[in-house]
Design a protein around this motif. Structure first.
Motif, mmCIF file in Angstrom:
data_model
loop_
_atom_site.group_PDB
_atom_site.id
_atom_site.type_symbol
_atom_site.label_atom_id
_atom_site.label_comp_id
_atom_site.label_asym_id
_atom_site.label_seq_id
_atom_site.Cartn_x
_atom_site.Cartn_y
_atom_site.Cartn_z
ATOM 1 N N VAL A 299 0.724 -1.235 -0.064
ATOM 2 C CA VAL A 299 -0.108 0.058 0.011
ATOM 3 C C VAL A 299 0.956 1.323 -0.100
ATOM 4 O O VAL A 299 1.778 1.409 0.745
ATOM 5 N N LYS A 300 0.506 2.202 -0.825
ATOM 6 C CA LYS A 300 1.176 3.507 -0.831
ATOM 7 C C LYS A 300 0.782 4.490 0.108
ATOM 8 O O LYS A 300 -0.441 4.547 -0.092
ATOM 9 N N ILE A 301 1.626 4.807 0.975
ATOM 10 C CA ILE A 301 1.114 6.053 1.769
ATOM 11 C C ILE A 301 1.916 7.368 1.886
ATOM 12 O O ILE A 301 3.002 7.280 1.325
ATOM 13 N N GLU A 307 6.238 9.580 0.325
ATOM 14 C CA GLU A 307 5.603 8.403 -0.084
ATOM 15 C C GLU A 307 6.355 7.279 0.135
ATOM 16 O O GLU A 307 7.646 7.213 -0.100
ATOM 17 N N LYS A 308 5.864 6.067 0.532
ATOM 18 C CA LYS A 308 6.384 4.992 0.677
ATOM 19 C C LYS A 308 5.492 3.753 0.635
ATOM 20 O O LYS A 308 4.335 4.165 0.928
ATOM 21 N N ALA A 348 -2.248 -4.534 -2.612
ATOM 22 C CA ALA A 348 -3.147 -3.376 -3.286
ATOM 23 C C ALA A 348 -2.013 -2.896 -4.529
ATOM 24 O O ALA A 348 -2.485 -1.962 -5.136
ATOM 25 N N LYS A 349 -1.033 -3.327 -4.538
ATOM 26 C CA LYS A 349 -0.170 -3.434 -5.779
ATOM 27 C C LYS A 349 0.298 -1.883 -6.189
ATOM 28 O O LYS A 349 0.193 -1.487 -7.222
ATOM 29 N N GLY A 350 0.531 -1.207 -5.012
ATOM 30 C CA GLY A 350 1.087 0.235 -5.059
ATOM 31 C C GLY A 350 -0.137 1.153 -5.257
ATOM 32 O O GLY A 350 0.304 2.484 -5.097
ATOM 33 N N LEU A 371 -8.461 2.950 -1.468
ATOM 34 C CA LEU A 371 -7.263 2.812 -2.352
ATOM 35 C C LEU A 371 -7.531 3.598 -3.725
ATOM 36 O O LEU A 371 -8.258 3.432 -4.358
ATOM 37 N N ASP A 372 -6.476 4.413 -4.002
ATOM 38 C CA ASP A 372 -6.678 5.056 -5.352
ATOM 39 C C ASP A 372 -7.748 5.830 -5.431
ATOM 40 O O ASP A 372 -8.562 6.154 -6.600
#
Length: 384
Positions: A299-301, A307-308, A348-350, A371-372
Motif C-alpha cells: 500500500v502506498k502511503i 511516499e512509501k 494493493a499493488k502500489g 485505495l486510489d
C-alpha cells in the motif's frame, strides 16, 4: 460411523452464532430434563442460575464445563449437540451411557455470557482463580469437582482468530492440551491418560481437518483450572475451538468439537487410550500467534510528504451492540508483517491509501479507507 451425518442429526437448532446466554440454554436444559438430570447448583455474581446436568450410569466419570469465559460459546453449542445425541436411540449413545457418567456445567459464567465478556461480573478471569477461589462461580466449579470426583475433565474453551497451526498458514480450528501438573511439566499417569485421549481425537479428526489441529502451549500456571485439576489427580483435557475459514459464527468449528467429543469417548470404548501415545501427541504442531483477520500489502502511503510502500493489518473486535455480536475491524499493526498470515489478504499493488482524516493508516482506527480513491473498504472488506 459418519461423524458429519451424526452432527447433522443431533445439532441443537435453537442456538447458533456467538452470543449464547442463559436465556438461550434454559429452555433446552428443561426440555432435556427427563429424569431429573438437571440441578441448579448455585448463583453467579449477578444472581443468575448455574446448572449442572448429569446423565449415564457408567463407572468412568467425565466432568465437562463450558463458557468459563462468557464470550466463548462454541463449545457450549457443541455440548448441547452432544447431549441431544445422548438422548437418542443410537446404539453408540446407549453404549456411552452404560460406560460413562457425564456431569456437565454448560455455562459456568452466565454473567459474562450476558455481557459478552471473558471475565465474570466482578471482572475476574475465572481461569485464573482456581487457587484463591474468590468468585462464586469458581467455588461452584471446585465444589462440583470435589463431590463428583471425576476420572477425566473436559475444559471447553474458544480461542481467538490469531492462532495458526505452527507457521503453516493454516488457522488452528481445533487445539488441544493435556495441561501440566507441575513446574517441570512432567508426565505422570493422569497426564498421560489425557495425552492418549488427545492423540486418539487427532488421529480421527485429521481426516476432516488435515492441517487445522494444533497443540496449545503447556506452560504451567497453577492458577489455571486445568493445571489445578490435573495436579489434583484428574486427567484433564483442554479443548480450544478456533477459526475455520469464513466461519466467524463458529458453526463449522462447533461441528468439529462435537465430532471430537464423540471420538474421544469412542476411544475409551475401543480401549484405544491404554497405549502410550506421547510421540503422536508431541507430533501435533504447536499453536502460534501468526494470524490477523486482514492484511493489506504493498500500500502506498503519504506520511509527512514522504511516499512509501508499506503493509498494514486489521483485526476484528467482537462488540456487543443491541444484543448482537458485531465484528468491527480496527487497524492493529503497520509494517513488514513478515511471518504473519491473514484470513483475508489484499495486494494493493502500489495503490494509494486515503481515509476521511489522513493519507496513512493509524493503529486503533476503524478499517474504513480507500485505495486510489476508487476502491472502498468498509469494516475491512471491499464494498461492492
Amino acid at each position: 460411523m459418519d461423524l458429519e451425518q451424526l452432527h447433522h442429526l443431533y445439532k441443537e437448532p435453537s442456538i447458533s452464532g456467538r452470543y449464547i446466554t442463559l436465556k438461550d440454554i434454559e429452555p433446552i436444559l428443561n426440555r432435556l430434563n427427563k429424569n431429573s438430570e438437571l440441578n441448579n447448583i448455585g448463583k453467579s455474581v449477578q444472581d443468575r442460575a448455574i446448572y449442572s446436568y448429569q446423565i449415564g450410569s457408567g463407572k468412568i466419570k467425565i466432568f465437562l464445563w463450558s463458557q468459563m469465559h462468557g464470550n466463548e460459546s462454541t463449545t457450549t453449542k457443541a455440548l448441547f449437540d452432544f447431549l441431544n445425541f445422548l438422548h437418542s436411540d443410537s446404539d453408540i449413545a446407549k453404549q456411552f451411557l452404560k460406560k460413562f457418567t457425564f456431569l456437565a456445567i454448560p455455562m459456568l459464567n452466565p454473567d459474562g455470557a450476558f455481557l459478552y465478556t471473558r471475565a465474570n461480573a466482578n471482572d475476574v478471569d475465572l481461569n485464573r482463580d482456581s487457587q484463591n477461589l474468590t468468585q462464586p462461580e469458581s467455588k461452584l466449579l471446585r465444589n462440583t469437582f470435589e463431590s463428583f470426583q471425576p476420572d477425566y475433565c473436559y475444559n471447553l474453551h474458544d480461542q481467538r482468530t490469531i492462532f495458526g497451526v505452527d507457521t503453516t498458514g493454516v488457522p488452528a480450528t481445533l487445539s488441544f492440551l493435556a495441561p501440566a501438573y507441575n513446574e517441570a511439566r512432567e508426565i505422570n499417569e493422569n497426564r498421560l491418560n489425557a495425552i492418549n485421549v488427545i492423540a486418539s481425537i487427532n488421529k480421527e479428526l485429521i481426516k476432516y481437518l488435515p492441517d487445522g489441529i494444533g497443540r496449545f502451549d503447556d506452560s504451567f500456571n497453577i492458577n489455571c483450572i486445568g493445571d489445578t485439576f490435573q495436579s489434583l489427580g484428574a486427567a484433564t483435557i483442554l479443548f480450544e475451538a478456533g477459526h475455520f475459514p469464513d466461519d466467524y459464527a463458529r458453526e463449522q468449528t462447533r461441528k468439529f468439537v462435537f465430532m471430537s467429543l464423540i471420538v474421544s469417548f469412542q476411544s475409551f470404548c475401543e480401549n484405544d487410550i491404554v497405549i502410550n501415545r506421547l510421540s503422536e501427541y508431541l507430533n501435533i504442531p504447536q499453536n502460534k500467534v501468526v494470524f490477523y483477520d486482514f492484511i493489506y500489502k504493498n500500500v502506498k502511503i503519504n506520511y509527512d510528504g514522504i511516499e512509501k510502500i508499506t503493509n498494514f493489518a486489521a483485526q476484528y473486535k467482537e462488540e456487543l451492540i443491541d444484543n448482537n455480536v458485531c465484528f468491527n475491524a480496527y487497524i492493529s499493526e503497520i509494517g513488514n508483517l513478515e511471518g504473519f498470515f491473514a484470513h483475508h489478504e489484499y495486494d494493493a499493488k502500489g495503490a494509494t491509501y486515503s481515509d476521511d482524516e489522513s493519507n496513512f493508516p493509524k493503529i486503533g482506527q476503524k478499517a474504513n479507507f480507500k485505495l486510489d480513491n476508487s476502491i472502498n473498504y468498509v469494516n475491512g472488506l471491499i464494498k461492492n
